[in-house]
Design an enzyme around this catalytic site. Structure first.
Site, PDB file in Angstrom:
ATOM      1  N   CYS A  46       0.865  -1.306  -0.043  1.00 27.49           N
ATOM      2  CA  CYS A  46      -0.074   0.012  -0.017  1.00 27.49           C
ATOM      3  C   CYS A  46       0.915   1.363   0.002  1.00 27.49           C
ATOM      4  O   CYS A  46       1.835   1.223   0.535  1.00 27.49           O
ATOM      5  CB  CYS A  46      -0.847   0.097   1.179  1.00 27.49           C
ATOM      6  SG  CYS A  46      -2.059   1.567   1.224  1.00 27.49           S
ATOM      7  N   ASP A  48       0.575   3.851   1.644  1.00 27.89           N
ATOM      8  CA  ASP A  48       0.409   4.125   3.056  1.00 27.89           C
ATOM      9  C   ASP A  48       1.875   4.660   3.428  1.00 27.89           C
ATOM     10  O   ASP A  48       2.732   3.774   3.473  1.00 27.89           O
ATOM     11  CB  ASP A  48      -0.189   3.198   4.092  1.00 27.89           C
ATOM     12  CG  ASP A  48      -0.746   3.957   5.283  1.00 27.89           C
ATOM     13  OD1 ASP A  48       0.164   4.649   6.023  1.00 27.89           O
ATOM     14  OD2 ASP A  48      -1.946   3.871   5.481  1.00 27.89           O
ATOM     15  N   ARG A  50       3.056   4.841   6.359  1.00 27.81           N
ATOM     16  CA  ARG A  50       3.445   3.895   7.597  1.00 27.81           C
ATOM     17  C   ARG A  50       3.809   2.585   7.229  1.00 27.81           C
ATOM     18  O   ARG A  50       4.230   1.921   8.070  1.00 27.81           O
ATOM     19  CB  ARG A  50       2.171   3.836   8.612  1.00 27.81           C
ATOM     20  CG  ARG A  50       1.905   5.176   9.087  1.00 27.81           C
ATOM     21  CD  ARG A  50       0.356   5.142   9.599  1.00 27.81           C
ATOM     22  NE  ARG A  50      -0.596   4.678   8.649  1.00 27.81           N
ATOM     23  CZ  ARG A  50      -1.809   4.536   9.157  1.00 27.81           C
ATOM     24  NH1 ARG A  50      -2.258   4.457  10.403  1.00 27.81           N
ATOM     25  NH2 ARG A  50      -2.783   4.211   8.137  1.00 27.81           N
ATOM     26  N   HIS A 102      -2.047  -4.058   5.277  1.00 23.25           N
ATOM     27  CA  HIS A 102      -1.833  -3.439   6.320  1.00 23.25           C
ATOM     28  C   HIS A 102      -3.219  -3.108   7.310  1.00 23.25           C
ATOM     29  O   HIS A 102      -4.225  -3.115   6.629  1.00 23.25           O
ATOM     30  CB  HIS A 102      -0.789  -2.502   6.433  1.00 23.25           C
ATOM     31  CG  HIS A 102      -1.447  -1.187   5.786  1.00 23.25           C
ATOM     32  ND1 HIS A 102      -2.133  -0.140   6.702  1.00 23.25           N
ATOM     33  CD2 HIS A 102      -1.901  -0.892   4.607  1.00 23.25           C
ATOM     34  CE1 HIS A 102      -2.268   0.838   5.668  1.00 23.25           C
ATOM     35  NE2 HIS A 102      -2.418   0.411   4.676  1.00 23.25           N
ATOM     36  N   CYS A 105      -6.054   0.385   7.104  1.00 21.93           N
ATOM     37  CA  CYS A 105      -5.762   0.893   5.715  1.00 21.93           C
ATOM     38  C   CYS A 105      -6.846   1.757   5.374  1.00 21.93           C
ATOM     39  O   CYS A 105      -8.166   1.465   5.676  1.00 21.93           O
ATOM     40  CB  CYS A 105      -5.481  -0.172   4.810  1.00 21.93           C
ATOM     41  SG  CYS A 105      -5.495   0.333   3.048  1.00 21.93           S
TER      42      CYS A 105
HETATM   43 ZN    ZN Z   1      -3.364   1.295   2.968  1.00 25.37          ZN
END
Ligand code: ZN
Length: 236
Positions: A46, A48, A50, A102, A105
């Site tokens: 992803c 993302d 993080r 994850h 999300c």
């Molecule tokens: Zn995500």
């Protein structure tokens, strides 16, 4: 959490410090890096912030070939994903393809809700919404919002691995040289990656690869060891 002021200026100065430190620590690091790449892992994850794959794997530049998109959706008609897979598998000959979802999300949360995000995002999230609809009963039975988001993320990885296993380049590499495909989930709250047991690995939820296999990915300063009882890390 708002970004700090001058975030980019800080990032640039941080890069200078990092490059200086790495070069001092190992004068061969950047010249060797510049001579070419032979990563052992293709990471599909992803976007993302993080979930920075190389960082959370404890690896280094040169170790992981990467494609990330919103909610790590693997769509067979997405030419971007397909090109990355083909280059990594057919040309770079990676040994592992790792699809990683994850916890927490945003894409999963959006797909679970009925509200429209707007713009192109609703179109992008359509496969996740279809997954939500197909598993509505199970998902609705989970009362905890965070757990429900984890569950749809798991279902998304399972669906993505099914697409990967149907990919011609991946099928050929599995048959010809034992390429391994893994479906995993990164728990942001603990920093741990959990193997979901999908793909070529038959080790179940705790195994990273097929029974009896041990595979070592040598990073620049650490080794990632894939074993039937899980992936381990040792620092040299
Ligand atoms: Zn995500």
């Amino acid at each position: 959490m708002p970004a700090p002021p001058h975030a980019f200026a800080y990032a640039l100065s941080s890069n200078q410090a990092w490059a200086g430190y790495k070069g001092h620590q190992n004068p061969d690091f950047f010249p060797k890096l510049a001579s070419g790449q032979s990563p052992a892992i293709l990471w599909l994850g992803c976007s993302d912030s993080r979930c920075p794959e190389t960082v959370i794997l404890g690896l280094q530049p040169g170790d992981v070939f990467v494609h990330r998109n919103i909610a790590n959706i693997i769509s067979p008609t997405d030419i971007n994903t397909s090109a990355v897979i083909e280059y990594a598998v057919t040309h770079l000959k990676v040994k592992h393809v790792v699809l990683c979802g994850h916890s927490s999300c945003g894409g999963a949360a959006a797909a679970l809700g009925d509200a429209r995000v707007g713009g192109v995002l609703d179109t992008w999230l359509t496969p996740l919404k279809a997954l939500r609809n197909a598993n509505r009963e199970e998902l609705n039975s989970i009362t905890d919002d965070k757990q429900r988001a984890v569950r749809i993320a798991e279902l998304n990885v399972e669906a993505g691995v099914a697409v990967l296993m149907a990919n011609a380049a991946i099928q050929d590499a599995i048959a010809e040289r034992g390429l391994q495909v893994h479906g995993t989930l990164f728990d942001i709250g603990s920093g741990r990656i959990r193997d979901l047991g999908f793909g070529t690995g038959k080790g179940g939820p705790h195994g990273f690869v097929g029974a009896g296999d041990t595979d070592v990915v040598r990073g620049k300063h650490a080794m990632l060891v894939f074993r039937t009882d899980g992936a381990g890390m040792s620092v040299r």
